[in-house]
Design a protein around this motif. Structure first.
Motif, mmCIF file in Angstrom:
data_model
loop_
_atom_site.group_PDB
_atom_site.id
_atom_site.type_symbol
_atom_site.label_atom_id
_atom_site.label_comp_id
_atom_site.label_asym_id
_atom_site.label_seq_id
_atom_site.Cartn_x
_atom_site.Cartn_y
_atom_site.Cartn_z
ATOM 1 N N TRP A 23 0.781 -1.231 0.000
ATOM 2 C CA TRP A 23 0.000 0.000 0.000
ATOM 3 C C TRP A 23 0.817 1.289 0.000
ATOM 4 O O TRP A 23 0.496 2.206 -0.732
ATOM 5 N N ASN A 24 1.842 1.400 0.839
ATOM 6 C CA ASN A 24 2.519 2.700 0.947
ATOM 7 C C ASN A 24 4.027 2.496 1.022
ATOM 8 O O ASN A 24 4.647 2.675 2.077
ATOM 9 N N PRO A 26 6.554 4.296 -0.275
ATOM 10 C CA PRO A 26 7.355 5.464 0.108
ATOM 11 C C PRO A 26 7.455 5.656 1.618
ATOM 12 O O PRO A 26 8.515 6.038 2.128
ATOM 13 N N ALA A 27 6.375 5.384 2.329
ATOM 14 C CA ALA A 27 6.411 5.537 3.785
ATOM 15 C C ALA A 27 7.340 4.509 4.420
ATOM 16 O O ALA A 27 8.063 4.814 5.378
ATOM 17 N N GLN A 30 10.881 5.564 3.746
ATOM 18 C CA GLN A 30 11.207 6.750 4.532
ATOM 19 C C GLN A 30 11.553 6.380 5.971
ATOM 20 O O GLN A 30 12.492 6.938 6.552
ATOM 21 N N GLY A 54 3.359 -4.190 -2.487
ATOM 22 C CA GLY A 54 4.502 -3.287 -2.503
ATOM 23 C C GLY A 54 5.837 -3.973 -2.722
ATOM 24 O O GLY A 54 6.880 -3.310 -2.740
#
Length: 212
Positions: A23-24, A26-27, A30, A54
């Motif tokens: 789902w995320n 980039p998070a 990071q 992902g």
């Protein structure tokens, strides 16, 4: 879908693994960057899309090794339901009892079929049993269990798989694959006292609970 994604890091070597990246991305990347960790492994509890969507982007960004149960990796993740396009050199097939390390952190695979044929939990050993953790994916949630009514699922297998998890120390904290309970994690000791599926005395009682 209320998924949990976990990052497990060795504080000494600064090597890390991500469990069920979805789902995320980039998070996730990071967090790794901010904490100064190098991602070496992607650990998959099973091959459902909401747990693996992902993976490709994570592997492209980090060249991490993807770990999953042997059958699950082939039938669900690589060629089947997930349909990932990643180099086979990035894949590591595991079997029950297989061990590997994230830095100096020892991880043991526990194959737990039921939700899917190759569902897998990851048991991380601490210096004492009170520091042990196990990530259970969709095998065990706080207060309930994963679905076992798919065509490829098996409630009988899930009952046997839960019996494996119940044998771990009561102090072990388990972390599920979804936020479906009243809290995000629990000790196995507490869960064995409150989860009706873990309280089932035999397969017949377990199947009755599943049907209802």
């Amino acid at each position: 879908m209320q998924n949990y994604v976990y990052v497990v890091g060795d504080m000494e070597t600064k090597e890390a693994a991500v469990i069920d990246p979805a789902w995320n991305v980039p998070a996730i990347l990071q967090v790794l960057k901010e904490e100064g960790y190098r991602l070496t492994h992607v650990l998959l509890t099973h091959g459902h899309y909401d747990h693996i969507n992902g993976v490709e982007d994570i592997v492209k960004a980090t060249d991490a090794t993807v770990v999953a149960e042997a059958r699950e990796l082939e039938e669900f993740v690589y060629e089947g339901m997930g349909g990932l396009v990643i180099p086979r050199s990035s894949l590591k097939k595991t079997f029950t009892g297989d061990r590997f390390s994230i830095g100096k952190t020892l991880v043991q695979a526990i194959v737990t079929p039921g939700h899917t044929p190759g569902s897998q939990c990851y048991w991380m050993r601490g210096k004492t049993s009170s520091e042990d953790v196990v990530v259970t994916g969709d095998t065990l949630f706080v207060g309930t269990i994963g679905r076992c009514d798919f065509p490829y699922s098996s409630p009988q297998d899930l009952f046997r798989s839960l019996s494996k998890i119940k044998k771990l120390h009561d102090e072990t904290v388990f972390y599920p694959g979804h936020d479906y309970g009243t809290k995000s994690s629990n000790t196995l000791g507490n869960e064995k006292k409150t989860n009706p599926f873990l309280l089932a005395k035999d397969i017949e009682q377990f199947l009755q609970l599943v049907r209802h």
